[in-house]
Design a protein around this motif. Structure first.
Motif, short mmCIF file in Angstrom:
data_model
loop_
_atom_site.label_atom_id
_atom_site.label_comp_id
_atom_site.label_asym_id
_atom_site.label_seq_id
_atom_site.Cartn_x
_atom_site.Cartn_y
_atom_site.Cartn_z
N ARG A 258 -11.35 -10.32 -7.15
CA ARG A 258 -12.18 -9.13 -7.32
C ARG A 258 -12.24 -8.67 -8.77
N GLY A 259 -11.68 -9.45 -9.68
CA GLY A 259 -11.72 -9.09 -11.09
C GLY A 259 -10.66 -8.11 -11.53
N VAL A 260 -9.61 -7.91 -10.73
CA VAL A 260 -8.53 -7.00 -11.09
C VAL A 260 -7.59 -7.66 -12.07
N HIS A 261 -7.30 -6.98 -13.17
CA HIS A 261 -6.39 -7.51 -14.19
C HIS A 261 -5.05 -6.79 -14.21
N SER A 262 -5.02 -5.53 -13.76
CA SER A 262 -3.79 -4.74 -13.82
C SER A 262 -3.58 -3.99 -12.52
N VAL A 263 -2.34 -4.03 -12.03
CA VAL A 263 -1.98 -3.42 -10.75
C VAL A 263 -0.83 -2.45 -10.97
N LEU A 264 -0.94 -1.30 -10.35
CA LEU A 264 0.13 -0.31 -10.38
C LEU A 264 0.71 -0.19 -8.98
N LEU A 265 1.99 -0.55 -8.83
CA LEU A 265 2.68 -0.42 -7.55
C LEU A 265 3.19 1.00 -7.41
N GLU A 266 2.64 1.75 -6.44
CA GLU A 266 3.09 3.12 -6.22
C GLU A 266 3.68 3.29 -4.82
N GLY A 267 3.86 2.20 -4.12
CA GLY A 267 4.44 2.28 -2.78
C GLY A 267 5.93 2.52 -2.84
N GLY A 268 6.53 2.52 -1.67
CA GLY A 268 7.97 2.73 -1.58
C GLY A 268 8.76 1.49 -1.94
N PRO A 269 10.08 1.56 -1.76
CA PRO A 269 10.94 0.45 -2.16
C PRO A 269 10.72 -0.83 -1.36
N LEU A 271 7.80 -2.22 -0.37
CA LEU A 271 6.72 -2.97 -1.02
C LEU A 271 7.18 -3.49 -2.37
N ALA A 272 7.81 -2.63 -3.16
CA ALA A 272 8.26 -3.04 -4.48
C ALA A 272 9.28 -4.17 -4.39
N GLY A 273 10.17 -4.09 -3.39
CA GLY A 273 11.16 -5.14 -3.22
C GLY A 273 10.52 -6.47 -2.90
N ALA A 274 9.44 -6.45 -2.11
CA ALA A 274 8.75 -7.69 -1.79
C ALA A 274 8.11 -8.30 -3.03
N PHE A 275 7.50 -7.46 -3.85
CA PHE A 275 6.90 -7.96 -5.09
C PHE A 275 7.98 -8.48 -6.04
N TRP A 276 9.11 -7.78 -6.09
CA TRP A 276 10.20 -8.22 -6.97
C TRP A 276 10.73 -9.58 -6.51
N ALA A 277 10.97 -9.73 -5.21
CA ALA A 277 11.51 -10.98 -4.68
C ALA A 277 10.56 -12.14 -4.90
N ALA A 278 9.24 -11.84 -4.95
CA ALA A 278 8.25 -12.89 -5.17
C ALA A 278 8.06 -13.21 -6.65
N GLY A 279 8.81 -12.51 -7.53
CA GLY A 279 8.65 -12.74 -8.96
C GLY A 279 7.36 -12.18 -9.50
#
Length: 342
Positions: A258-269, A271-279
């Motif tokens: 969709r042409g997104v270049h930058s993402v801001l994670l504002e969810g709880g821990p 969601l953030a933990g899943a993104f962290w574990a995925a590198g």
């Protein structure tokens, strides 16, 4: 006498006329004759439209011959929706090219070297403003996916809510406005369905007076559960995009399309933990309030770290005071389980 910097400033002003959120970077170009007079200007108006160099060449017509092109980004040297800008400049008889930012992509880079090989005078001159304008696009191009910032607002003891679940407001009004300024700069804000159900956030960027800004980031909800009827994320002129998956790599791939270049994670821990574990966390932005709760949900989920030698280390790259709070910007020194492209 006008300098390269002044002409690049003019090219940068042209670039800013392009759309702020687009799959392609914002680029500007001015053609300057031997007397230092601007012959034509051009900017990229969005994906599928002529690139800045071609727009300027079209405006100049035969007057382009013998000019110097000042471009905010290195002219591309590949066939996409449009032809290679480097070759267009050469065909038009441009005598010189001065560009600010080298193209970081393997696919499009090489225009400067190709032009030099054709006898065109080529020079790169760094320009911080031009680099900043394409920073999100360039980072995403290097990563092969959107750049991800994990935003956290917590107390000194790392709590994001009290034991009874209340969380408004942990940080001060100046820190919250700083967060809105950040929202206004990113392409997408991402939360999980848990946060969407619990907090019913709007995820809009607002000005200091509380009104919503005209240009808003894409709002994204990750997870398979339905949103509650009447949720604020389902309202507005553009309802939030729900991605029914728990895979951060899939989320980022969809957003990249969709042409997104930058993402801001504002969810709880979670969601953030899943993104962290995925590198898939590239930066942490922590708003730290001078307060203690002693109990309540933690800002950081279980990362699977069993011993201190496996501690996730981060580089503290910036510290700023925002009202009574501190804003820390950190980047991981290593990322666990980074996603590798096949």
């Amino acid at each position: 006498m006008t300098t390269h910097t002044e002409h690049l400033e003019l090219a940068l002003a042209c670039a800013r006329q392009g759309p702020a959120r687009d799959p392609n970077p914002r680029v500007g170009c001015v053609l300057v004759d031997a007397d230092g007079q601007v012959v034509a200007r051009g900017h990229h108006a969005g994906a599928g439209t002529p690139h800045a160099e071609v727009a300027a060449l079209t405006a100049a017509g035969p007057r382009a011959r013998g000019t110097t092109a000042y471009v905010t980004l290195e002219p591309c040297n590949h066939h996409g929706r449009t032809g290679p800008c480097a070759q267009a400049l050469h065909r038009a008889g441009v005598a010189g090219v001065v560009y600010a930012v080298a193209d970081p992509t393997a696919r499009a880079a090489g225009g400067a070297a190709w032009l030099a090989g054709q006898g065109v005078r080529v020079e790169q001159q760094d320009h911080p403003g031009a680099a900043e304008l394409v920073a999100d696009w360039a980072r995403a191009a290097v990563l092969g996916r959107p750049h991800v910032t994990w935003k956290v607002a917590s107390t000194l003891d790392g709590r994001v809510a009290a034991a009874d679940g209340t969380s408004r407001w942990i940080t001060s009004a100046p820190a919250r406005q700083d967060g809105h300024d950040l929202r206004a700069r990113v392409d997408a804000i991402v939360v999980g369905t848990g946060t969407a159900r619990t907090d019913d956030p709007a995820l809009t960027a607002r000005g200091a007076d509380g009104t919503e800004l005209a240009d808003q980031p894409l709002r994204v909800v990750v997870g398979k559960s339905d949103l509650a009827p009447g949720a604020r994320l389902t309202s507005g002129t553009t309802p939030a995009l729900q991605l029914r998956t728990h895979d951060p790599v899939e989320v980022l791939a969809t957003l990249a399309e969709r042409g997104v270049h930058s993402v801001l994670l504002e969810g709880g821990p979670t969601l953030a933990g899943a993104f962290w574990a995925a590198g898939c966390v590239d930066e942490l932005l922590v708003y730290l309030a001078p307060a203690l709760l002693g109990a309540g949900p933690s800002a950081v989920p279980d990362l699977g770290i069993a011993t201190v030698t496996d501690t996730a280390r981060l580089d503290l790259v910036d510290v700023a005071r925002v009202g009574p709070d501190l804003r820390l910007r950190l980047v991981p020194l290593t990322t666990p389980h980074p996603h590798q492209e096949d």
